[in-house]
Scaffold this motif. Structure first.
Motif, PDB file in Angstrom:
ATOM      1  N   VAL A 139     -27.368  -7.994 -47.248  1.00  0.00           N
ATOM      2  CA  VAL A 139     -26.652  -8.419 -48.446  1.00  0.00           C
ATOM      3  C   VAL A 139     -25.510  -9.353 -48.067  1.00  0.00           C
ATOM      4  O   VAL A 139     -25.299 -10.399 -48.691  1.00  0.00           O
ATOM      5  CB  VAL A 139     -26.133  -7.200 -49.238  1.00  0.00           C
ATOM      6  N   SER A 140     -24.791  -9.004 -47.013  1.00  0.00           N
ATOM      7  CA  SER A 140     -23.681  -9.837 -46.550  1.00  0.00           C
ATOM      8  C   SER A 140     -24.174 -11.217 -46.109  1.00  0.00           C
ATOM      9  O   SER A 140     -23.555 -12.236 -46.438  1.00  0.00           O
ATOM     10  CB  SER A 140     -22.969  -9.131 -45.393  1.00  0.00           C
ATOM     11  N   ALA A 141     -25.278 -11.252 -45.391  1.00  0.00           N
ATOM     12  CA  ALA A 141     -25.838 -12.540 -44.953  1.00  0.00           C
ATOM     13  C   ALA A 141     -26.258 -13.392 -46.146  1.00  0.00           C
ATOM     14  O   ALA A 141     -26.017 -14.604 -46.173  1.00  0.00           O
ATOM     15  CB  ALA A 141     -27.022 -12.310 -44.018  1.00  0.00           C
ATOM     16  N   ALA A 142     -26.862 -12.768 -47.147  1.00  0.00           N
ATOM     17  CA  ALA A 142     -27.282 -13.502 -48.343  1.00  0.00           C
ATOM     18  C   ALA A 142     -26.071 -14.054 -49.092  1.00  0.00           C
ATOM     19  O   ALA A 142     -26.096 -15.195 -49.585  1.00  0.00           O
ATOM     20  CB  ALA A 142     -28.106 -12.598 -49.255  1.00  0.00           C
ATOM     21  N   LEU A 143     -24.999 -13.276 -49.156  1.00  0.00           N
ATOM     22  CA  LEU A 143     -23.786 -13.764 -49.815  1.00  0.00           C
ATOM     23  C   LEU A 143     -23.144 -14.906 -49.042  1.00  0.00           C
ATOM     24  O   LEU A 143     -22.666 -15.866 -49.646  1.00  0.00           O
ATOM     25  CB  LEU A 143     -22.788 -12.617 -49.998  1.00  0.00           C
ATOM     26  N   ARG A 144     -23.131 -14.826 -47.719  1.00  0.00           N
ATOM     27  CA  ARG A 144     -22.571 -15.925 -46.915  1.00  0.00           C
ATOM     28  C   ARG A 144     -23.379 -17.201 -47.127  1.00  0.00           C
ATOM     29  O   ARG A 144     -22.829 -18.291 -47.244  1.00  0.00           O
ATOM     30  CB  ARG A 144     -22.540 -15.550 -45.430  1.00  0.00           C
ATOM     31  N   GLU A 145     -24.691 -17.062 -47.201  1.00  0.00           N
ATOM     32  CA  GLU A 145     -25.558 -18.216 -47.449  1.00  0.00           C
ATOM     33  C   GLU A 145     -25.285 -18.804 -48.839  1.00  0.00           C
ATOM     34  O   GLU A 145     -25.190 -20.021 -49.006  1.00  0.00           O
ATOM     35  CB  GLU A 145     -27.024 -17.808 -47.326  1.00  0.00           C
ATOM     36  N   ALA A 146     -25.154 -17.931 -49.822  1.00  0.00           N
ATOM     37  CA  ALA A 146     -24.861 -18.398 -51.179  1.00  0.00           C
ATOM     38  C   ALA A 146     -23.487 -19.069 -51.247  1.00  0.00           C
ATOM     39  O   ALA A 146     -23.320 -20.076 -51.942  1.00  0.00           O
ATOM     40  CB  ALA A 146     -24.926 -17.229 -52.157  1.00  0.00           C
ATOM     41  N   LEU A 147     -22.524 -18.528 -50.500  1.00  0.00           N
ATOM     42  CA  LEU A 147     -21.194 -19.138 -50.468  1.00  0.00           C
ATOM     43  C   LEU A 147     -21.226 -20.542 -49.875  1.00  0.00           C
ATOM     44  O   LEU A 147     -20.512 -21.441 -50.327  1.00  0.00           O
ATOM     45  CB  LEU A 147     -20.231 -18.271 -49.650  1.00  0.00           C
TER      46      LEU A 147
ATOM     47  N   ALA B 157     -22.353 -22.759 -52.637  1.00  0.00           N
ATOM     48  CA  ALA B 157     -21.803 -22.474 -53.963  1.00  0.00           C
ATOM     49  C   ALA B 157     -21.009 -23.640 -54.533  1.00  0.00           C
ATOM     50  O   ALA B 157     -20.342 -24.382 -53.816  1.00  0.00           O
ATOM     51  CB  ALA B 157     -20.907 -21.245 -53.887  1.00  0.00           C
ATOM     52  N   SER B 158     -21.072 -23.737 -55.843  1.00  0.00           N
ATOM     53  CA  SER B 158     -20.235 -24.714 -56.555  1.00  0.00           C
ATOM     54  C   SER B 158     -18.818 -24.144 -56.635  1.00  0.00           C
ATOM     55  O   SER B 158     -18.616 -22.927 -56.477  1.00  0.00           O
ATOM     56  CB  SER B 158     -20.790 -24.933 -57.966  1.00  0.00           C
ATOM     57  N   PRO B 159     -17.845 -24.985 -56.896  1.00  0.00           N
ATOM     58  CA  PRO B 159     -16.459 -24.493 -57.005  1.00  0.00           C
ATOM     59  C   PRO B 159     -16.291 -23.408 -58.071  1.00  0.00           C
ATOM     60  O   PRO B 159     -15.464 -22.506 -57.907  1.00  0.00           O
ATOM     61  CB  PRO B 159     -15.655 -25.745 -57.366  1.00  0.00           C
ATOM     62  N   GLU B 160     -17.080 -23.459 -59.140  1.00  0.00           N
ATOM     63  CA  GLU B 160     -16.976 -22.435 -60.192  1.00  0.00           C
ATOM     64  C   GLU B 160     -17.504 -21.077 -59.733  1.00  0.00           C
ATOM     65  O   GLU B 160     -17.009 -20.036 -60.150  1.00  0.00           O
ATOM     66  CB  GLU B 160     -17.780 -22.837 -61.452  1.00  0.00           C
ATOM     67  N   ASP B 161     -18.553 -21.094 -58.906  1.00  0.00           N
ATOM     68  CA  ASP B 161     -19.176 -19.851 -58.452  1.00  0.00           C
ATOM     69  C   ASP B 161     -18.464 -19.225 -57.263  1.00  0.00           C
ATOM     70  O   ASP B 161     -18.625 -18.034 -56.992  1.00  0.00           O
ATOM     71  CB  ASP B 161     -20.644 -20.100 -58.085  1.00  0.00           C
ATOM     72  N   ARG B 162     -17.714 -20.025 -56.539  1.00  0.00           N
ATOM     73  CA  ARG B 162     -17.108 -19.579 -55.283  1.00  0.00           C
ATOM     74  C   ARG B 162     -16.219 -18.332 -55.420  1.00  0.00           C
ATOM     75  O   ARG B 162     -16.367 -17.394 -54.638  1.00  0.00           O
ATOM     76  CB  ARG B 162     -16.323 -20.729 -54.670  1.00  0.00           C
ATOM     77  N   PRO B 163     -15.287 -18.254 -56.391  1.00  0.00           N
ATOM     78  CA  PRO B 163     -14.427 -17.060 -56.471  1.00  0.00           C
ATOM     79  C   PRO B 163     -15.210 -15.756 -56.658  1.00  0.00           C
ATOM     80  O   PRO B 163     -14.907 -14.750 -56.016  1.00  0.00           O
ATOM     81  CB  PRO B 163     -13.532 -17.344 -57.682  1.00  0.00           C
ATOM     82  N   GLY B 164     -16.216 -15.790 -57.511  1.00  0.00           N
ATOM     83  CA  GLY B 164     -17.022 -14.578 -57.726  1.00  0.00           C
ATOM     84  C   GLY B 164     -17.795 -14.173 -56.487  1.00  0.00           C
ATOM     85  O   GLY B 164     -17.872 -12.987 -56.147  1.00  0.00           O
ATOM     86  N   LEU B 165     -18.359 -15.150 -55.800  1.00  0.00           N
ATOM     87  CA  LEU B 165     -19.107 -14.851 -54.574  1.00  0.00           C
ATOM     88  C   LEU B 165     -18.174 -14.360 -53.467  1.00  0.00           C
ATOM     89  O   LEU B 165     -18.544 -13.469 -52.689  1.00  0.00           O
ATOM     90  CB  LEU B 165     -19.894 -16.082 -54.112  1.00  0.00           C
ATOM     91  N   GLU B 166     -16.979 -14.921 -53.386  1.00  0.00           N
ATOM     92  CA  GLU B 166     -16.016 -14.454 -52.379  1.00  0.00           C
ATOM     93  C   GLU B 166     -15.615 -13.010 -52.653  1.00  0.00           C
ATOM     94  O   GLU B 166     -15.501 -12.205 -51.722  1.00  0.00           O
ATOM     95  CB  GLU B 166     -14.788 -15.360 -52.359  1.00  0.00           C
ATOM     96  N   ARG B 167     -15.423 -12.662 -53.906  1.00  0.00           N
ATOM     97  CA  ARG B 167     -15.087 -11.282 -54.275  1.00  0.00           C
ATOM     98  C   ARG B 167     -16.247 -10.348 -53.949  1.00  0.00           C
ATOM     99  O   ARG B 167     -16.052  -9.265 -53.410  1.00  0.00           O
ATOM    100  CB  ARG B 167     -14.746 -11.219 -55.774  1.00  0.00           C
TER     101      ARG B 167
END
Length: 111
Positions: free
Chosen positions: A23-31, A34-44
């Motif tokens: 899950v962590s690897a998938a989130l790092r890949e998505a980050l 990520a677009s600037p709008e999606d970045r805060p949610g993905l970082e959280r």
């Protein structure tokens, strides 16, 4: 975690399965993409996964006990005999020894 395996009438060991690394690897890949709008949610989300992954197996078992007691509708003291009874009612394959050991872990690891 929806269940713990290995706690039958003859066994008292616990096998904890975690997939936080994937899950962590998938989130790092998505980050990374990520677009600037999606970045805060993905970082959280990444921070939450990391904090959850850092939990010890004992803490995970304690959390499981509390979740199973809640599922049974138990609202009393986790350290009570009634808690062991409720845990064994909601998880009938637990031996008395396993239920008591799990209860002790839950008492020693409050949320």
């Amino acid at each position: 975690m929806t269940g713990i395996t290995g706690l039958g009438r003859k066994n008292t060991f616990v096998l904890t399965i975690r997939d936080a690394d994937e899950v962590s690897a998938a989130l790092r890949e998505a980050l990374a993409e990520a677009s600037p709008e999606d970045r805060p949610g993905l970082e959280r989300a990444a921070a939450l996964v990391e904090s959850t992954a850092a939990a010890t197996e004992t803490r995970l078992r304690a959390r499981w006990v509390r979740s199973r007691l809640a599922a049974a509708g138990f609202t009393g003291d986790v350290a009570s005999v009634a808690a062991v009874k409720a845990l064994r009612q909601v998880e009938p394959t637990l031996s008395l020894l396993a239920a008591v050991q799990l209860q002790r872990e839950a008492v020693a690891n409050p949320e």
